[in-house]
Design an enzyme around this catalytic site. Sequence first.
Site, PDB file in Angstrom:
ATOM      1  N   HIS A  23      29.081   9.157  22.330  1.00 50.71           N
ATOM      2  CA  HIS A  23      29.075  10.385  20.875  1.00 50.71           C
ATOM      3  C   HIS A  23      30.231  11.160  21.198  1.00 50.71           C
ATOM      4  O   HIS A  23      29.947  12.014  21.824  1.00 50.71           O
ATOM      5  CB  HIS A  23      27.758  10.908  20.955  1.00 50.71           C
ATOM      6  CG  HIS A  23      27.361  11.627  19.686  1.00 50.71           C
ATOM      7  ND1 HIS A  23      26.637  11.394  18.843  1.00 50.71           N
ATOM      8  CD2 HIS A  23      28.357  12.560  19.110  1.00 50.71           C
ATOM      9  CE1 HIS A  23      26.805  11.990  17.395  1.00 50.71           C
ATOM     10  NE2 HIS A  23      27.458  12.771  17.766  1.00 50.71           N
ATOM     11  N   HIS A 212      23.541   9.961  12.939  1.00 53.62           N
ATOM     12  CA  HIS A 212      23.455  11.447  13.156  1.00 53.62           C
ATOM     13  C   HIS A 212      22.055  11.817  12.579  1.00 53.62           C
ATOM     14  O   HIS A 212      21.850  11.968  11.258  1.00 53.62           O
ATOM     15  CB  HIS A 212      24.405  12.153  12.426  1.00 53.62           C
ATOM     16  CG  HIS A 212      25.752  12.288  13.174  1.00 53.62           C
ATOM     17  ND1 HIS A 212      26.598  11.242  13.666  1.00 53.62           N
ATOM     18  CD2 HIS A 212      26.316  13.115  14.122  1.00 53.62           C
ATOM     19  CE1 HIS A 212      27.673  11.707  13.979  1.00 53.62           C
ATOM     20  NE2 HIS A 212      27.449  12.806  14.642  1.00 53.62           N
ATOM     21  N   GLU A 215      19.535  16.598  14.287  1.00 54.60           N
ATOM     22  CA  GLU A 215      20.189  17.547  15.062  1.00 54.60           C
ATOM     23  C   GLU A 215      19.956  18.994  14.325  1.00 54.60           C
ATOM     24  O   GLU A 215      19.703  19.940  15.027  1.00 54.60           O
ATOM     25  CB  GLU A 215      21.681  17.236  15.126  1.00 54.60           C
ATOM     26  CG  GLU A 215      22.779  18.483  15.635  1.00 54.60           C
ATOM     27  CD  GLU A 215      24.015  18.362  15.268  1.00 54.60           C
ATOM     28  OE1 GLU A 215      25.029  19.068  16.153  1.00 54.60           O
ATOM     29  OE2 GLU A 215      24.445  17.548  14.483  1.00 54.60           O
TER      30      GLU A 215
END
Length: 389
Positions: A23, A212, A215
């Site tokens: 990543h 993604h 987060e």
Amino acid sequence: MQNANPSIPNQDQIRRAPKVLLHDHLDGGLRPGTIVDIARATGYDGLPETDPAKLGEWFRAAADSGSLERYLETFAHTCAVMQTEEALTRVAAECAEDLAADGVVYAEIRYAPEQHLEGGLTLEQVVEAVNEGFRQGERRAREDGNRIRVGALLTAMRHAARSQEIAELANRYRDLGVVGFDIAGAEAGYPPTRHLDAFEYLQRENNHFTIHAGEAFGLPSIWQALQWCGADRLGHGVRIIDDIQTDEDGGSVKLGRLAAYVRDKRVPLEMCPTSNLQTGAATSYREHPIGLLRRLHFRVTVNTDNRLMSGTSMSAEFEHLVEAFDYTLDDMQWFTVNAMKSAFIPFDERLAMINEVIKPGYAELKAEWLFERTAAAPPVASGSAADGG
């Protein structure tokens, strides 16, 4: 970072240890000097600083500011100087060189082709320029005595409407340097389910993708990425900790249904400790969820996210974790093997990297203390009992 325990690595050993990076954003890892050079050559006059050292400090200060607006502004500058084939190739080549010098042997670097079209390039020209840069960087690294293999992940921006187009682009270039697909951008208000057509297309094509998730938005983002979209990996995924209950001393742990699923299915978590601190997903390295998740044997990997904005590297990330958790070379190897198992290249190639590069590299580091002890021993005086006198 010296320790009496020979299995706890020092800074030099951490740098030399083979590492795997899954990543990392291409537009988040430029050299400040390169930004200045390209801006001057292309006439871009929007940089806040033109001295490379001061510019690097500005990027890190903006990322640490706690202001999302300032953080996003940093990418406006890096993308602004990545609008020509020459610039894209240079940035990609330097990325590969820098990672290889830091001991990274395999990396998957992501970028959004749609963000590099302002100079008139086509999506295909962007991909080919970046791929050429990665190959150049691999060759230069080899000339410098380092080895690295780099694969590209094509990213679609979740607030835009080009995910199907970028997914098809990733599929066309899948045997030409591109290893998978990703979506990125603000999670809140832009759930991954908005891009179901792209994910279903990739699944039909037997292609790989990461999302993604987890987060900023939490468990619903993770759940949608896995159960609706079928993600192979989770970009960050740090908020899975919200589905794990622990008592005050951490002795008793109970996993919720989603956390148990993630662990049972061995879903790779692409965690980026320093970046997570900057975005508020964790408060300190010692309190970062990676410690508990490693103890619970989730498939956790260590990553950089944006090396320029975070002022970090793979070695720096491991240095922080070694300091916070007293991690050993065995722990570093565990994280690294996890990452290599989770890479988007064929199984036999992943296995060869683990058995022929990663494990031998760590075995050599673990054996160094045997020789250091004898090298540090004082010489034996002539005529002593040691030589039979």
